[in-house]
Scaffold this active site. Structure first.
Site, PDB file in Angstrom:
ATOM      1  N   ASP A  74       0.846  -1.198   0.000  1.00 60.38           N
ATOM      2  CA  ASP A  74       0.000   0.000   0.000  1.00 60.38           C
ATOM      3  C   ASP A  74       0.881   1.247   0.000  1.00 60.38           C
ATOM      4  OD1 ASP A  74       0.774  -0.660   2.698  1.00 60.38           O
ATOM      5  OD2 ASP A  74      -0.726   0.744   3.465  1.00 60.38           O
ATOM      6  N   GLU A 140      -0.027  -0.780   5.882  1.00 60.59           N
ATOM      7  CA  GLU A 140       1.073  -0.266   6.696  1.00 60.59           C
ATOM      8  C   GLU A 140       0.978   1.241   6.831  1.00 60.59           C
ATOM      9  OE1 GLU A 140       4.890   1.149   8.122  1.00 60.59           O
ATOM     10  OE2 GLU A 140       3.960   1.685   6.233  1.00 60.59           O
TER      11      GLU A 140
HETATM   12 ZN   LIG Z   1       6.903   2.175   4.079  1.00 53.27          ZN
END
Ligand SMILES: [Zn+2]
Length: 384
Positions: A74, A140
């Protein structure tokens, strides 16, 4: 077959995977890894109030030791796309730079370790003295609750064991090979609340202004927390907001609050740190100031991967490929290494971080090629 890290990075960048969207990024990796003989698992995790997130775990081989590469597909949003000189999801190469959101953080890093592993397996006909695994999340950059933390738990429950992990986050400061992250400071958020007695500003003797008490306590909490340690800078407490919320000019408020964040090193545990802060506050408050603390739950505890054979191996691989000896650093913000460290020793090494999260994020093609060679050397040494 030689895997091309630039082509893999380009194809990943073309997937619009702004958290929580996957944009086809994990499917692309799954295809690549299955073709190379990896057992690939996909897991969607969710929790009430959060978007469901897709994750991938892949393993080649069943033997020990299991070398894990970890990362996230992501990316943060591109911002105003027209301010990019190359579209953020096109993966264009210009003047020997690969442009796009995630080029550095961290589709580039993933492309390099995947290419390195595929190259190593091809060169050894798939016969290796252990296993290579990939743990890739789509969660994340945002709240990171449906990603690495849950994927590790799922993997452990099905009997997966990890011996060492390399997290491919951009770790270098200026030049590829200058820095390995071998730990991170902990992060703790709290609010200090001082309660007084509300009253008319013209009659302060009938009121008790909590702002006075709050100022005293804030001053007391400016004292140093420690002098640093072998691998860490001194811990640091920073006030981030002071709030009274009083819109009335002739009113002494009844309560005042101050929010703060502490970045702390390995001289403290979270519990001991809270006690230290509360003891200092108590001493400064005496019996005059009425106060309370609210501590936010934190899953970002301090950790360090102590220098030893694993760090030596990484340092040597980097030095052999680049001629540079990286320093072991613990600076910067948190990463998924905070979760991985509960399962095995973890190092962070990836591209140079300078353009991450910026407009025109880009990685030099030469760095992608060199980083692949470094990961390849690390794998070679690990299974030697
Ligand atoms: Zn990163």
């Amino acid at each position: 077959m030689t895997a091309d890290p630039v082509a893999i990075a380009r194809d990943l960048i073309r997937c619009r995977s702004v958290t929580p969207d996957d944009g086809g990024a994990l499917g692309f990796l799954q295809g690549l890894l299955e073709q190379a003989g990896f057992a690939v698992h996909r897991r969607v995790f969710s929790e009430s109030g959060t978007a469901p997130i897709d994750n991938l775990y892949a393993r080649f081989g069943v033997a020990k030791p299991n070398l894990l590469f970890a990362g996230h597909t992501d990316v943060v949003p591109p911002g105003n796309e027209t301010s990019w000189s190359h579209p953020p999801f096109a993966g264009e190469v210009a003047q020997d730079m690969l442009y796009g959101r995630g080029a550095v953080d961290m589709k580039g890093g993933i492309a390099c370790f995947v290419a390195a592993a595929l190259d190593y397996l091809a060169a050894h006909d798939g016969k290796i003295k252990g296993s290579i695994s990939f743990l890739i999340t789509g969660d994340e950059e945002s709240i990171a609750v449906n990603g690495t933390i849950k994927l590790l738990k799922w993997a452990a429950e099905r009997g997966e064991k990890f011996d060492h992990c390399i997290l491919g986050e951009p770790s270098n400061v200026e030049t590829l090979g200058d820095t390995i992250k071998a730990g991170r400071r902990g992060s703790l958020n709290g609010t200090l609340i001082v309660t007084g007695r509300q009253g008319h500003v013209a009659y302060p003797d009938r009121a008790d202004n909590p702002i006075r008490g709050l100022v005293t306590l804030i001053a007391a909490l400016q004292a140093p927390l420690d002098q640093g340690s072998d691998l860490f800078d001194p811990s640091h407490l920073e006030f981030t907001s002071v709030d009274v919320g009083n819109v009335t000019v002739n009113l002494i408020p009844g309560q005042a609050r101050a929010r703060f964040n502490i970045r702390y090193n390995d001289r403290h545990t979270q519990g001991a740190l809270k006690t230290l802060i509360e003891d200092r506050t108590k001493a400064a408050a005496g019996d005059r100031i009425r106060y309370a603390f609210e501590w936010q739950p934190s899953n970002a505890d301090v950790f360090v991967t102590k220098p030893g054979p694993f760090t030596d191996l990484a340092v040597a691989a980097i030095a052999e490929v680049t001629g540079r000896t990286p320093k072991l650093s613990t600076s910067g913000g948190t990463s998924d290494a905070r979760f991985i460290k509960d399962y095995c020793p973890v190092l962070e090494f990836g591209l140079v971080g300078q353009t991450m999260h910026q407009v025109d994020e880009c990685a030099p093609v030469v760095d992608l090629v060199t980083l692949t060679a470094i990961y390849r050397r690390m794998i070679e040494k690990y299974f030697a």
